[in-house]
Motif scaffolding. Structure first.
Motif, PDB file in Angstrom:
ATOM      1  N   ILE A   1     120.423  16.407  12.382  1.00  0.00           N
ATOM      2  CA  ILE A   1     120.884  15.194  11.197  1.00  0.00           C
ATOM      3  C   ILE A   1     120.428  13.894  11.386  1.00  0.00           C
ATOM      4  N   ARG A   2     120.001  13.346  10.230  1.00  0.00           N
ATOM      5  CA  ARG A   2     119.868  12.039  10.316  1.00  0.00           C
ATOM      6  C   ARG A   2     121.124  11.078   9.981  1.00  0.00           C
ATOM      7  N   TYR A   3     121.482  10.010  10.589  1.00  0.00           N
ATOM      8  CA  TYR A   3     122.653   9.327  10.238  1.00  0.00           C
ATOM      9  C   TYR A   3     122.480   7.777  10.633  1.00  0.00           C
ATOM     10  N   ARG A   4     123.616   7.243   9.778  1.00  0.00           N
ATOM     11  CA  ARG A   4     123.888   5.764  10.186  1.00  0.00           C
ATOM     12  C   ARG A   4     125.254   5.724  10.701  1.00  0.00           C
ATOM     13  N   THR A   5     125.713   4.876  11.444  1.00  0.00           N
ATOM     14  CA  THR A   5     126.973   4.527  11.688  1.00  0.00           C
ATOM     15  C   THR A   5     127.558   3.625  10.841  1.00  0.00           C
TER      16      THR A   5
ATOM     17  N   TYR B   1     117.080  10.126  18.686  1.00  0.00           N
ATOM     18  CA  TYR B   1     117.134   8.564  18.265  1.00  0.00           C
ATOM     19  C   TYR B   1     118.342   8.041  18.046  1.00  0.00           C
ATOM     20  N   THR B   2     118.391   6.748  18.555  1.00  0.00           N
ATOM     21  CA  THR B   2     119.618   6.193  18.206  1.00  0.00           C
ATOM     22  C   THR B   2     119.293   4.979  17.126  1.00  0.00           C
ATOM     23  N   GLU B   3     120.274   4.651  16.479  1.00  0.00           N
ATOM     24  CA  GLU B   3     119.741   3.901  15.370  1.00  0.00           C
ATOM     25  C   GLU B   3     119.168   2.322  15.911  1.00  0.00           C
ATOM     26  N   GLY B   4     118.067   1.987  15.367  1.00  0.00           N
ATOM     27  CA  GLY B   4     117.245   0.816  15.830  1.00  0.00           C
ATOM     28  C   GLY B   4     116.609   0.880  17.048  1.00  0.00           C
ATOM     29  N   CYS B   5     116.484   2.354  17.543  1.00  0.00           N
ATOM     30  CA  CYS B   5     115.473   2.193  18.730  1.00  0.00           C
ATOM     31  C   CYS B   5     114.195   2.084  18.478  1.00  0.00           C
ATOM     32  N   PRO B   6     113.306   1.830  19.594  1.00  0.00           N
ATOM     33  CA  PRO B   6     111.894   1.874  19.094  1.00  0.00           C
ATOM     34  C   PRO B   6     111.496   3.457  19.278  1.00  0.00           C
ATOM     35  N   VAL B   7     110.511   3.798  18.304  1.00  0.00           N
ATOM     36  CA  VAL B   7     110.063   5.191  18.144  1.00  0.00           C
ATOM     37  C   VAL B   7     108.856   5.573  18.931  1.00  0.00           C
ATOM     38  N   GLU B   8     108.969   6.403  19.619  1.00  0.00           N
ATOM     39  CA  GLU B   8     107.561   6.285  20.732  1.00  0.00           C
ATOM     40  C   GLU B   8     107.122   7.721  20.172  1.00  0.00           C
ATOM     41  N   SER B   9     107.786   8.797  19.889  1.00  0.00           N
ATOM     42  CA  SER B   9     107.386  10.150  19.744  1.00  0.00           C
ATOM     43  C   SER B   9     107.589  10.748  18.388  1.00  0.00           C
ATOM     44  N   THR B  10     106.831  11.224  17.825  1.00  0.00           N
ATOM     45  CA  THR B  10     106.997  12.189  16.655  1.00  0.00           C
ATOM     46  C   THR B  10     107.423  13.516  16.915  1.00  0.00           C
ATOM     47  N   ARG B  11     108.370  14.162  16.303  1.00  0.00           N
ATOM     48  CA  ARG B  11     108.645  15.653  16.566  1.00  0.00           C
ATOM     49  C   ARG B  11     108.652  16.435  15.347  1.00  0.00           C
ATOM     50  N   ILE B  12     108.324  17.471  15.570  1.00  0.00           N
ATOM     51  CA  ILE B  12     108.579  18.433  14.603  1.00  0.00           C
ATOM     52  C   ILE B  12     109.585  19.602  14.822  1.00  0.00           C
ATOM     53  N   LEU B  13     110.356  19.727  14.084  1.00  0.00           N
ATOM     54  CA  LEU B  13     111.551  20.512  14.482  1.00  0.00           C
ATOM     55  C   LEU B  13     111.107  22.189  14.293  1.00  0.00           C
TER      56      LEU B  13
ATOM     57  N   LEU C   1     104.328   3.785  11.752  1.00  0.00           N
ATOM     58  CA  LEU C   1     104.244   2.705  10.828  1.00  0.00           C
ATOM     59  C   LEU C   1     105.255   1.779  10.852  1.00  0.00           C
ATOM     60  N   PHE C   2     106.405   2.205  11.612  1.00  0.00           N
ATOM     61  CA  PHE C   2     107.655   1.123  11.719  1.00  0.00           C
ATOM     62  C   PHE C   2     107.722   0.975  13.140  1.00  0.00           C
ATOM     63  N   GLU C   3     108.220  -0.418  13.551  1.00  0.00           N
ATOM     64  CA  GLU C   3     108.680  -0.537  14.668  1.00  0.00           C
ATOM     65  C   GLU C   3     109.769   0.194  15.522  1.00  0.00           C
ATOM     66  N   ARG C   4     110.762   0.393  14.473  1.00  0.00           N
ATOM     67  CA  ARG C   4     111.985   0.702  15.094  1.00  0.00           C
ATOM     68  C   ARG C   4     112.580   1.815  13.878  1.00  0.00           C
ATOM     69  N   SER C   5     113.585   2.545  14.585  1.00  0.00           N
ATOM     70  CA  SER C   5     114.178   3.793  13.678  1.00  0.00           C
ATOM     71  C   SER C   5     115.182   3.152  12.890  1.00  0.00           C
ATOM     72  N   SER C   6     115.204   3.791  11.637  1.00  0.00           N
ATOM     73  CA  SER C   6     116.288   2.903  10.655  1.00  0.00           C
ATOM     74  C   SER C   6     117.501   4.039  10.892  1.00  0.00           C
ATOM     75  N   ALA C   7     117.501   4.919  11.573  1.00  0.00           N
ATOM     76  CA  ALA C   7     118.703   5.784  11.628  1.00  0.00           C
ATOM     77  C   ALA C   7     118.546   6.612  12.919  1.00  0.00           C
ATOM     78  N   GLY C   8     119.919   7.381  13.446  1.00  0.00           N
ATOM     79  CA  GLY C   8     119.855   8.179  14.585  1.00  0.00           C
ATOM     80  C   GLY C   8     119.619   9.556  14.130  1.00  0.00           C
ATOM     81  N   VAL C   9     119.061  10.269  15.129  1.00  0.00           N
ATOM     82  CA  VAL C   9     119.022  11.614  14.695  1.00  0.00           C
ATOM     83  C   VAL C   9     119.672  12.700  15.951  1.00  0.00           C
ATOM     84  N   GLU C  10     120.328  13.418  15.440  1.00  0.00           N
ATOM     85  CA  GLU C  10     121.004  14.347  16.474  1.00  0.00           C
ATOM     86  C   GLU C  10     121.182  15.725  16.228  1.00  0.00           C
TER      87      GLU C  10
END
Lengths: 247, 247
Positions: free
Chosen positions: A57-61, A39-51, A85-94
């Motif tokens: 990492i989850r991060y913010r710039t 994910y990038t920060e603020g992008c809409p979230v379409e899928s949930t993933r399990i690692l 439950l939320f429209e947008r991702s609050s953080a990026g995931v890499e």
DNA sequence: CGCTTCCTTGATTTATGTCAACGTGCGTGG
DNA sequence: CCACGCACGTTGACATAAATCAAGGAAGCG
């Protein structure tokens, strides 16, 4: 068996039914190389993933272009659990390492709650664990100095990794660069290097290009107040389980 | 109407049924004075509480006896939501102001999930919000300097308070002492004082014995990168709601 | 081979902590 | 009523942990 199954086995919450629901939920598996942005920060979230395998990492710039790592994601952790439950991702995931992930549309989560209260509670419990990890991170940043933060972080990650099913041997070397540690703990990579050098001269840990190796966990624990003694049985209290069965 | 009802109204998730379940859940209300300890660190959690009125903090005590505030709890926030899922509290909770609280045994939460999937999702959503606040706190501690942290914190709290139903007038003065701000942001109270003085000389805020008053939110926002523009509609995405109705 | 990424070390600067002193308001008890 | 203690805020002088700037080495990689 996946890391998530491993964690939920320990929880002793899954019954046959919930296990089936889980297996179907995790049916679609993909592989992605290190460095992939999920994910990038603020992008809409379409899928949930399990690692299933690998670290992320989850991060913010920050305003000056640096990254603040909010949390590390290990096998069995969820990514975008709250996507429904939320429209947008609050953080990026890499991805930090190459990884294997199970993917499903985030709306499926709602079905899970209806199909198996047990599995729903288990996922909720995972969410609760995440909160605890965030609290630990706040504690590190707020209450510890640079060296203590490093010790505290690697101990927590080692413990989490082993709870996810890693062997003691595997979990002695964590796939972390000094730069990444710095981004997580808000220390410049220069200072991380200095602190790690001192720790390795004292024989507490070792850094190499492939990661950081813990040599003396109990000494590390005593210097930062990390609690190694209390065993982390990842298990629901009996009262919760019996309640789920329907009083 | 309670602050929680207010937040859930905005969510547009409650139907008649879920509202009834919620009303019954919040039946038992108690009042407690400022300074009351609701949990201590590591104590077993028997009851879950919803804060109806007043402010509280979650905190952990550091090795040198200081407190690290992990999060602020405002009207509508839950306290010990995960009590049913974990044996012990990971942090202490103390009332900052006099407060009114709804109490119920934490095992009741499991019933809620079975009785109303909608209300379950709503509570889960509240948990998700909590995670976001913790992430914000990590961001403050990791990425901002002392003055920016203060600005960022008071803006977030003001916004949260208004989302919980406080009027604009009410939410301009937050019930925070400088000492408490220091404990939250990991700044000594001496330095908090210096930063606040400078901010108040610039006309951005004002401190008094009864709390801190925001005079120029947009200037505060621009100095710490806080996003005031994106409206915080506390609302579930349509896809989530329709899914809850059963596909 | 050159490029990049990561780690290391030294010299210097800076934001914030520490120590100390003082003012103010407020509740409590004589 | 006053006196006292106590929590809170303020300001100054000084100390320090960590940032910044700078340079260079080692390993991987096209």
């Amino acid at each position: 068996m996946t890391a998530l199954h491993h964690r939920l086995e320990n929880l002793r919450i899954l019954d046959r039914d919930a296990g089936d629901v889980l297996t179907r939920l995790l049916a679609r598996v993909v592989e992605r190389p290190a460095g992939t942005l999920l994910y990038t920060e603020g992008c809409p979230v379409e899928s949930t993933r399990i690692l299933l395998q690998g670290w992320a990492i989850r991060y913010r710039t920050t305003a000056d272009g640096e990254r603040q790592v909010l949390n590390f994601l290990l096998p069995g952790d969820s990514i975008g659990l709250y996507g429904a439950l939320f429209e947008r991702s609050s953080a990026g995931v890499e991805l930090v390492t190459d990884a294997r992930l199970a993917e499903f549309p985030c709306t499926r989560l709602m079905d899970v709650f209806r199909e198996s209260a047990r599995l729903g509670a288990a996922l909720c419990w995972i969410g609760g664990m995440d909160e605890r990890f965030l609290e630990q991170q706040i504690f590190r940043l707020g209450a510890l100095n640079a060296t203590e933060r490093i010790a505290h972080l690697v101990l927590e990650l080692q413990r989490r990794w082993m709870n996810a099913g890693a062997s003691a041997a595997e979990a002695t070397t964590l796939p972390l660069s000094q730069r990444l540690i710095g981004e997580a703990l808000s220390i410049t990579h220069v200072h991380v290097s200095r602190c790690c050098r001192r720790l390795s001269r004292r024989g507490l840990l070792e850094t190499a290009s492939d990661g950081i190796t813990l040599l003396d966990p109990s000494a590390l624990a005593s210097m930062c107040g990390f609690d190694l003694k209390t065993p982390t049985i990842e298990r629901l209290p009996k009262k919760a389980v019996s309640r789920l069965l329907g009083d």
